[in-house]
Design an enzyme around this catalytic site. Structure first.
Site, PDB file in Angstrom:
ATOM      1  N   ASN A   1       0.700  -1.187   0.025  1.00 53.97           N
ATOM      2  CA  ASN A   1      -0.075   0.106  -0.052  1.00 53.97           C
ATOM      3  C   ASN A   1       0.738   1.218  -0.046  1.00 53.97           C
ATOM      4  O   ASN A   1       1.977   1.026   0.641  1.00 53.97           O
ATOM      5  CB  ASN A   1      -0.963  -0.095   1.176  1.00 53.97           C
TER       6      ASN A   1
ATOM      7  N   GLU B   1       0.440   5.379   0.803  1.00 55.01           N
ATOM      8  CA  GLU B   1      -0.634   6.220   1.187  1.00 55.01           C
ATOM      9  C   GLU B   1      -0.003   7.695   0.536  1.00 55.01           C
ATOM     10  O   GLU B   1       1.151   7.977   0.470  1.00 55.01           O
ATOM     11  CB  GLU B   1      -0.620   6.202   2.590  1.00 55.01           C
TER      12      GLU B   1
ATOM     13  N   CYS C   1      -3.959   0.512  -2.711  1.00 53.79           N
ATOM     14  CA  CYS C   1      -4.027  -0.521  -1.799  1.00 53.79           C
ATOM     15  C   CYS C   1      -2.895  -1.321  -2.403  1.00 53.79           C
ATOM     16  O   CYS C   1      -2.599  -1.268  -3.814  1.00 53.79           O
ATOM     17  CB  CYS C   1      -5.142  -1.414  -1.850  1.00 53.79           C
TER      18      CYS C   1
ATOM     19  N   GLU D   1      -2.926  -4.779  -3.120  1.00 50.37           N
ATOM     20  CA  GLU D   1      -3.309  -5.568  -4.159  1.00 50.37           C
ATOM     21  C   GLU D   1      -3.443  -4.884  -5.333  1.00 50.37           C
ATOM     22  O   GLU D   1      -3.419  -5.403  -6.366  1.00 50.37           O
ATOM     23  CB  GLU D   1      -4.894  -5.985  -3.774  1.00 50.37           C
TER      24      GLU D   1
ATOM     25  N   CYS E   1     -10.192  -5.075   0.114  1.00 52.36           N
ATOM     26  CA  CYS E   1     -11.346  -4.189  -0.040  1.00 52.36           C
ATOM     27  C   CYS E   1     -11.965  -4.363  -1.318  1.00 52.36           C
ATOM     28  O   CYS E   1     -11.743  -5.199  -2.133  1.00 52.36           O
ATOM     29  CB  CYS E   1     -10.745  -2.789   0.176  1.00 52.36           C
TER      30      CYS E   1
ATOM     31  N   CYS F   1     -10.500  -3.310  -4.709  1.00 55.45           N
ATOM     32  CA  CYS F   1      -9.527  -4.456  -5.051  1.00 55.45           C
ATOM     33  C   CYS F   1     -10.092  -5.714  -5.627  1.00 55.45           C
ATOM     34  O   CYS F   1      -9.663  -6.219  -6.434  1.00 55.45           O
ATOM     35  CB  CYS F   1      -8.409  -4.625  -3.882  1.00 55.45           C
TER      36      CYS F   1
HETATM   37  N1  THU Z   1      -5.158  -1.202   2.228  1.00 58.28           N
HETATM   38  C1  THU Z   1      -4.625  -2.167   1.576  1.00 58.28           C
HETATM   39  O1  THU Z   1      -3.697  -1.949   1.156  1.00 58.28           O
HETATM   40  N2  THU Z   1      -5.394  -3.287   1.127  1.00 58.28           N
HETATM   41  C2  THU Z   1      -6.808  -3.655   1.757  1.00 58.28           C
HETATM   42  O2  THU Z   1      -7.484  -4.560   1.112  1.00 58.28           O
HETATM   43  C3  THU Z   1      -7.041  -2.831   2.903  1.00 58.28           C
HETATM   44  C4  THU Z   1      -6.501  -1.541   3.001  1.00 58.28           C
HETATM   45  C5  THU Z   1      -4.352  -0.300   2.955  1.00 58.28           C
HETATM   46  C6  THU Z   1      -5.020   1.012   2.553  1.00 58.28           C
HETATM   47  C7  THU Z   1      -4.536   1.910   3.671  1.00 58.28           C
HETATM   48  O3  THU Z   1      -3.250   2.208   3.500  1.00 58.28           O
HETATM   49  C8  THU Z   1      -4.305   1.153   4.924  1.00 58.28           C
HETATM   50  O4  THU Z   1      -4.475  -0.202   4.331  1.00 58.28           O
HETATM   51  C9  THU Z   1      -5.339   1.441   5.834  1.00 58.28           C
HETATM   52  O5  THU Z   1      -6.627   1.101   5.151  1.00 58.28           O
END
Ligand code: THU
Length: 141
Positions: free
Chosen positions: A47, A49, A58, A60, A92, A95
């Protein structure tokens, strides 16, 4: 095409390693993903941000986009690791939709907090995204 448990363990280990590259200063929640391609290659993602929170991507989706940018569009399995969680965290909704573009519903998906160890959830993309329009509508008209 069938992906065995040993391959899933390997994928989970690669996802765990990818999580170390996560850029997650806001949530402090690192995620790593590893996708097994039909041709045997593995693509990872973490991920990433942003201070403008909505721009976060994300792990994925980063793995999928990494693969597509390398010419790979077919995947047979996915592992996700969330080392900052006590419980397994699945992909999520956004994804799941993106994954379904390039993976069949029967493709294996494993997600867990700590990698290939205990407590991981072993499932399939079809379980995570039932009634998927792309595959359900394929072959009609
Ligand atoms: N996140 C992912 O990378 N994948 C997911 O399926 C769930 C959420 C990340 C996004 C964000 O950087 C952090 O997790 C918190 O939500």
């Amino acid at each position: 095409m069938n992906v065995d448990d040993k391959q899933m363990d390997t994928l989970a280990a690669l996802a765990r390693a990818a999580a170390e590259y996560a850029y997650a200063p806001y949530s402090k929640f690192r995620v790593g993903a590893a996708l097994l391609a039909a041709d045997g290659r593995v693509f990872t993602g973490c991920n990433v941000e942003n201070r403008s929170f909505g721009l976060t991507v994300c792990a994925e989706r980063n793995a999928v986009f990494h693969a597509v940018a390398q010419g790979c569009r077919s995947f047979t399995a996915l592992a996700i690791v969330t080392p900052d969680s006590d419980v397994p965290v699945g992909p999520c909704g956004a994804c799941r939709q993106v994954l379904s573009e390039f993976m069949l519903p029967q493709s294996r998906v494993r997600f867990g907090a700590g990698g290939s160890g205990e407590g991981a959830v072993d499932t399939s993309l079809g379980e995570l995204l039932p009634f998927d329009s792309l595959h359900d509508l394929a072959g009609r008209g």
